[in-house]
Structures are given as structure tokens and as C-alpha cells.
Design an enzyme around this catalytic site. Structure first.
Site, PDB file in Angstrom:
ATOM      1  N   SER A 140     107.681  55.619 -12.870  1.00 14.54           N
ATOM      2  CA  SER A 140     106.390  55.133 -13.318  1.00 14.54           C
ATOM      3  C   SER A 140     106.546  53.773 -14.001  1.00 14.54           C
ATOM      4  CB  SER A 140     105.770  56.178 -14.256  1.00 14.54           C
ATOM      5  OG  SER A 140     104.387  55.964 -14.411  1.00 14.54           O
ATOM      6  N   ASP A 397     100.796  61.266  -4.946  1.00 17.45           N
ATOM      7  CA  ASP A 397     100.683  60.634  -6.260  1.00 17.45           C
ATOM      8  C   ASP A 397      99.626  59.525  -6.243  1.00 17.45           C
ATOM      9  OD1 ASP A 397     101.139  59.535  -8.748  1.00 17.45           O
ATOM     10  OD2 ASP A 397     103.108  58.699  -8.245  1.00 17.45           O
ATOM     11  N   HIS A 422     104.246  62.560  -8.560  1.00 21.60           N
ATOM     12  CA  HIS A 422     104.743  61.416  -9.343  1.00 21.60           C
ATOM     13  C   HIS A 422     106.251  61.545  -9.611  1.00 21.60           C
ATOM     14  CE1 HIS A 422     103.685  57.881 -11.578  1.00 21.60           C
ATOM     15  NE2 HIS A 422     103.918  58.370 -12.768  1.00 21.60           N
TER      16      HIS A 422
END
Lengths: 463, 463
Positions: A140, A397, A422
């Protein structure tokens, strides 16, 4: 299901420069930056260094949810370091005062990257590891930092695995509707479009009851601790509900997890069943939100303003992460003007324009965001001169389409994981893993081994 | 000798972000950054942009002494911009207060680079030049900035010509004796080693007379305005003399120039003749220094402390340049621990250790230098991932051996100019130019044309 013993990380602190970019600032000293380290698998002095570029949370949270890195370290005999991002966890440059103005001003992407560059350089010396190639990892925002480390410090970092890193959308190079559109399509994926209609109906109901100020009915349907008293509260409820779906889509792992809160296995499927199981639509919606906000079942009522914190990141602040620091980053360098519009997505119309962002950030933090800055600093999509980066993304995601989805060259590799949420690839191996993530991890592992080998040759040549 | 009409630069100001790296700092606004621009040769909308990354001085000084860039622009139909470095010339972020503490803290290499990145990005938009490849140029510290721009912002800059840029020595990767050793060998080059012995004798004389406090004799020999009264004054005199030789070596151009003061053609030869022409050694030494400090002959006496300013740069501060700002940079990021030792060079023993630097800088500016920082930030010699940079150096220039002298790859090209002084290649063509600089300029011109062509293809491909 993975029963291998976990590595024992040692928790340490590194005396870090407070302000890398101003020699006469108030930050004229050092702070204690936390990092976790294990040399359990390391071939001392020659094995590679796997360095996790910590993101917006307590570093233990990432270390405990990125088992792939330690599994890979065991294979490739690597030293493993998880470094905590400044202003998160216990790495607070000014302690309790860190979120005051102007103390918060030392929270920038550039400072964080410089922290990692200095930490790697010094730890390599201390550990007799000057000949050891360094690979950075991140998920991320942490994946964005890994990319940036390779762009900015290829003298220090031989390659980067950036898992689910939305480097394009956060640099203002995406569409504002993309994110919630993708949340919607993940959720709709579940059982044809049943849930979509259900939620849509429920939402319409909400909008419908608002004008009549039937706040009592909403309170009882959603078990709210306080009766809503204005549209502001209804707006907050909408945000909370949208956030619940966002989190279930992001964290739609095939087994139960404890990351950013607690999730059952396949939360989107659980959400579907919950929506379909309730006779009363509002009530079913409440129970669906409860999957995220009341996983233990301990809450007797929902407090709208503690369960969800509205901030400069419309995908949500809070939930185990340091919402203050992230809010500040979303107010300065990281652009996240995602909106729902109820046309391309199933959520209520909730606009979030650059102007709204500016107003909020100016009032909250005394800052004016600088759109375009991240793109200038970290190249946007003009990556042709970069190398040795894997951009992995899971098709489930909602962050995926804000990142790099197509390989740009033989050393700028996009890996798309069809059944992945994710950064699933960063998690430890699990019997419930889909084939696509197993294949992705294999490619990542082979590519990283290759980078390490290449870098070793360069170091030997002294180039 | 070049009688072509010079381009008429327009002087403009760009509203520039004061602090790129802190959204809550005192520098929460913009300042007026000066730049010079001419579109006289530009093929509007498609010709390349030649951008000079201004260094430690008034930008006009560089524009008027870098005629090669405008000559090349005429050939390649380029837009030319000379941008002034923050804290120099008229680009003072805090006006009169710019050199106060903490206002001076916004003077860093990173801020300067970000200034240029933002300026290029915005001017391209304003001028309808988004499809125009940008090539950066710079000499000396400006050349370092050109290299850094290509490393840091390859998304914005397609290539860099770095003339006489000591990127290695200033990053702490050189030897402290290198610089004055090379000044010595240039000066000695003149007439076998006659001058070396002369100067050596003179220096010995100086050292000899000091202890006996024959300050009157020194005053009269050097036409000093005040009688020296302590070893401190003698030390200052030694610094001033060493600086005179340094400047004559650096600026040993084959024709008279007005850059960093005024120099006759071939100043080293003039110095030799002067040294050999005088019967009295001290007197001859004074006349030699006068070539630099009294080129007009107007001075009736030498004021030791105004003609030469001792600072954190042992190669000299002042002389037409903003010594305050440069002193600060030498106290923070730019490492210049050059020393003379009277063994490998002809100068008095004048040590300048990292510890001395630290003491001076801490007292003068309240800062502690960070050795290694520039190497971490700008890669030192670990340049294998970089591309499209020319490192040109003149063999006569004492700065040359602090830079890159061998090509590192087919796109990291070292050009050595055997008869060149400090960035002679950036100067306009002159009938007195040696063959080596003519050849160098031809290579530079061809390489830059190639970069522009390549970049144009990339832009068209949309990579």
C-alpha cells in the site's frame, strides 16, 4: 495453517535525524526511530537485506502481516528489517507534541525516505553488511515508499517489491470515481447484483427518511448510541457504511485475519449473506457494517464518530492506524480525491473536490495541499529510466487500478493477482491461498533472487 | 573575437514555493525567484529547452560567461533559461533577513533542485512547451546541480551537461590534499619548477620572519593597509596568497575574462613572469597576488580581510560571489575539507579537518555538518543506474580530479579537455580556444542533439 515457527524480531531504536532538509530548524537533533530486526536466517556479511519501508501504522502490524518476507528471507538467507515510519507507532519525533503545529511539519514522504536511506546506510556499517544487496518491500503506501526508495536511492536499494501501491492515483493521475466504482464491482461480484440492489434500496430508504427527520427509526435500525440530530450525522453514517464496504473489499482474504481490525474469512461473501439474510433492509445493513465495526459482537451500540473518523482520505482514517498522521499526509503530499457519485458506484453521492480538500486541510492543519507535487517528485508515470521494481496488485483490491497494471519494461514488472485482495502476496503462505497468489509469490521470489545476484556482481565490479 | 550579436535575455521573476519540504514552516508562502529567458532561437512549441541550473552567484554572471549554451541554442533552435539559485543574486527568500538564523535554513541543495523542477514544469505549461525536451547545463557547483537534476528528476530532464562538476570530492569521496596539489601542478606547469621554488622560498621567508615579528617588513613588502599584529594576520595573508594561485589556475583561460573578477589572458603565465621578474621575492609575490586582487591597479594597499574572506570553503569565499550563502552551504551539505600540507603542494601547511569545519560552522551558523549526506542523497560514485550525463573537465582545473574523469557507460560520458581551465567549454567560442575545447564542444553538441531526439521519441510513444 502455516505452523513454521515465526522469527523472533528484536525491537530496537535508531537515533535518527529529525530534519534532513533544514540544518537550522527546530528539529535540530535526533529522535528514536523504532525498527524490528531478525538475523535468524541471515548468511552473515553476505546474505541480502530485506527492508520493509514502514507505512501508516505501528510497525508490528506490518511485520505480523507480511509473512512472505520472512519466508523469503529463510529461502534466500536474508537479514530482515521492518522500519517504522516517522510519526507512527512509537516513532514520534516530538513525543506527545508531534501533532501540534508546527511540529507536525516534519511529517513528509521525503523525510521518511531519508530516514530509511540513513538507517540502511548506518546499519549496514554497524552489522558488517556493506557488501549485502538491499531489497525493499512495502504494501500500500509502504509499497509507494518502496518504489520511491528505488527511484530516489538506487545507490542504496537494488530493487523494490511494491505490493498494491497506488502510485498513480495518489499522484493525481487517476479518476476520482475509480476507487468506489471498484469497491462496488468487488462487492457486486459476490452474488450477481443482488447485494447491489439491496444496498441501493437501503440507501434510498435512508435518503428518504432523512427529510422526514425520522431519526428515531435510523437510530434503532443501526443501534446508534445517540439519536441523529442533523444531516451531518446522516452524512457521518453514510461515510461509516461506505467505509465498511471499502474495508471488506480491501481485506477480502480467503481466511480470517487481524490486520486493520479483525475480518472473517471472505468478508465480502459474509457481507452478502448478511445482507440477504435480514428481512429489514436497514437492519441488514447495520449487521453488515458490524462485520467490520463489531467483529467481537461486544458493542451494544454504534458511536458514529469514534468508529469512523472523517478526514482528508475519503477511503477512511482510523481503525487501528494513526488517523492523525495519515490525515496530515493526505492534506499535504498524498492526493486522494476519491468520490462516490451513486452512478458509477453503489454509494451515496459524496463529493470530495480539491477545493473541499483545501478548505478542510487549511482549517485542520494550517496547510494548503500542493496538487502535482508528488508527481513532480516521484515521476508519475514517467518511469522509463527506472528499473528493478515489481508492481503487484490484486484484482479484488479497489486500490489496484490506481497503480501500475502493465509491465513497462523487462525490469519494471507488473504482476496482477486475479484472486487477490490488498497486498495478499505479502502475507504468509496459507492453505486457503488461491493459485494466482502462489504463482505471483514464485515470480516475486525468482525476480528478487535475480536482482540480488546482479547487484552482487555490480558490487564486486565496483561500478 | 566572437562578433555575433548576443541574445537579449529578458529578466523575469517566478513566484516560487519557499519551503518544499515542510508544509508548516515559517516559509509558508512564495518568494520571487529570478530567471533570464530568451526565445530568440526557439522553434516555438517543439524546440528543446536549455536550462542552466544556476549556482553560487548572480545569474547574470553565469549567463554572460556561458556563451556556448546560447550558441548551441541557435544551432538547435532551443529556448534558453538561466535560473538563479535561491539565496544568491536577487533571489533572496527573506530579503535582507535571508542570512539570519533560522531563515537561512531554507538554503539547501534539495530546495534548489525542487525550485528548478517546479519552475521547469510550470514554465513549460505557460509557454506551450509540454512536448519540448529539457536539457540542463551547469558549471562547477551548477554542474553538480545539473547532474542531480538528471538523477532526481529524469521525469523532467532528458540529459545534463555538467561542466567541471566536482561531484565526488564534495561528497567526501576525494583526498583532502588533491585540490592544492593540483593547483600546484598547474602553476608548476608554467616554467619547469622555477616558480615552485620561488614561491617556496618566499613562503619560507614568511615563516621565518613571523617569529621575529618583523611585521613591518611584511606590511611594506605586501603593501598591506594595516601592519600585521599577530599570527592570525599572517595566516590570513597565507590564505589570500593561496587563493590568488587557486583562482589563476581555475581561470587560466587563453584570453582575458571578467568572471569571478578580472583576469588577464593566460593568468598562470602572467604569474610566472611576475614571479620571475621581481628581484625581491616577497615583492614579486605581492605583484602576483595583485594580478587577482588588483587587476585595475587602483588599490594603493591590500586589506587582508576584505580582499579574502576565510570561510568553510578553503578554496575561497567571496570575490564577486555571495560568500555568506556559499559559506553556509559549505557548512551544511557541501563537503570541502581541502588542505594544503607543503609536502604534496607548494603552499603553507594549512589544515582544515572535519573537526575544524564542525567547530567553525557550529559557531558561525549554529549547524553541524553531516558528512556522507551528499553521498547518500546523490549517489556518490554509484551511478550505474543513471544515464544521459556528460561530465566534462579541463586538465588545467584543480576541480577536475574531484569529478568523474572516465566514462562509466555509453550514456555517462566523461570528456577531458587537455588545455581547459574551469568549465572553459561553457564559454562562447573564441579565436584563442585550444583544439581540445573545440573538439569537446562538438562532442557535447552532438550528444545533446541525440538526447533531444531520443526524448522526443519517448514523448511521442507516451512512455
Amino acid at each position: 495453517s502455516n505452523t513454521d515457527p515465526k522469527p523472533q524480531f528484536k525491537e530496537k531504536y535508531f537515533p535518527q535525524i529529525m530534519d534532513h532538509f533544514n540544518f537550522n530548524s527546530m528539529g535540530n537533533g535526533t529522535y528514536e526511530q523504532r525498527y524490528l530486526i531478525t538475523d535468524e536466517y541471515w548468511k552473515k556479511g553476505s546474505g541480502p537485506i530485506f527492508f520493509y519501508t514502514g507505512n501508516e501504522g505501528d510497525i508490528w502490524e506490518f511485520a505480523l502481516n507480511s509473512g512472505f518476507i520472512t519466508e523469503l528471507a529463510a529461502q534466500q538467507r536474508a537479514l530482515v528489517i521492518f522500519a517504522e515510519h516517522r510519526y507512527y507507532g512509537k516513532s514520534l519525533p516530538f513525543g506527545q507534541d508531534s501533532f501540534n503545529i508546527p511540529e507536525v511539519g516534519l511529517l513528509t514522504v521525503e523525510q521518511a525516505l531519508a530516514d530509511y536511506a540513513i538507517m540502511i546506510t548506518e546499519l549496514k556499517q554497524q552489522l558488517g553488511a556493506s557488501a549485502c544487496p538491499v531489497i525493499v518491500f512495502g504494501g500500500s503506501y509502504g509499497g509507494m515508499l518502496s518504489v520511491y526508495m528505488r527511484l530516489r536511492y538506487p545507490n542504496i536499494v537494488a530493487g523494490a517489491l511494491a505490493a498494491s501501491a497506488p502510485i498513480l492515483s495518489t499522484a493525481g493521475m487517476g479518476e476520482s470515481k475509480q476507487f468506489f466504482q471498484d469497491v462496488t464491482s468487488v462487492v457486486c461480484h459476490c452474488k450477481s447484483t443482488v447485494i447491489f440492489h439491496h444496498y441501493s434500496n437501503a440507501r434510498r430508504l435512508l435518503l428518504h427518511v432523512c427529510p422526514t427527520s425520522d431519526y428515531g427509526r435510523i437510530q434503532s435500525a443501526f443501534s446508534l448510541c445517540k439519536t441523529p440530530s442533523s444531516y451531518k450525522d446522516i452524512h457521518q453514517l453514510n461515510g461509516l457504511l461506505r467505509n465498511a464496504f471499502t474495508l471488506m473489499a480491501m481485506l477480502d482474504y480467503p481466511y480470517s485475519t487481524h490486520f486493520m481490525g479483525s475480518m472473517p474469512a471472505n468478508p465480502v461473501k459474509v457481507a452478502c449473506d448478511t445482507m440477504l439474510g435480514g428481512a429489514d433492509l436497514l437492519h441488514a445493513l447495520k449487521d453488515t457494517a458490524g462485520i467490520v465495526y463489531n467483529s467481537t459482537g461486544d458493542l451494544t451500540c454504534f458511536d458514529l464518530y469514534t468508529l469512523y473518523v472523517e478526514c482528508a482520505d475519503p477511503t477512511g482514517c482510523g481503525l487501528g492506524f494513526n488517523s492523525l498522521a495519515w490525515d496530515y499526509q493526505a492534506c499535504t503530499e498524498i492526493e486522494m480525491c476519491y468520490e462516490s457519485n451513486n452512478v458509477s458506484d453503489m454509494f451515496p453521492l459524496m463529493p470530495f473536490t480539491e477545493k473541499q480538500r483545501e478548505q478542510y486541510c487549511s482549517k485542520r492543519w494550517g496547510v494548503i495541499p500542493r496538487p502535482g507535487w508528488l508527481k513532480t517528485q516521484f515521476w508519475g508515470d514517467a518511469l522509463s529510466t527506472a528499473s528493478n521494481i515489481i508492481f503487484s496488485n490484486g484484482d479484488l483490491d479497489p486500490w489496484a487500478n490506481g497503480g501500475v497494471r502493465k509491465s513497462l519494461s523487462s525490469s519494471l514488472i507488473a504482476i496482477n493477482i486475479s484472486e487477490g485482495a490488498h497486498h495478499l502476496d505479502l502475507r504468509e503462505a496459507n492453505d486457503a491461498d488461491p493459485a494466482s497468489v502462489i504463482k505471483a509469490r514464485k515470480m516475486e521470489s525468482d525476480t528478487i533472487a535475480q536482482w540480488v545476484k546482479m547487484e552482487r556482481k555490480c558490487l564486486q565490479r565496483g561500478f
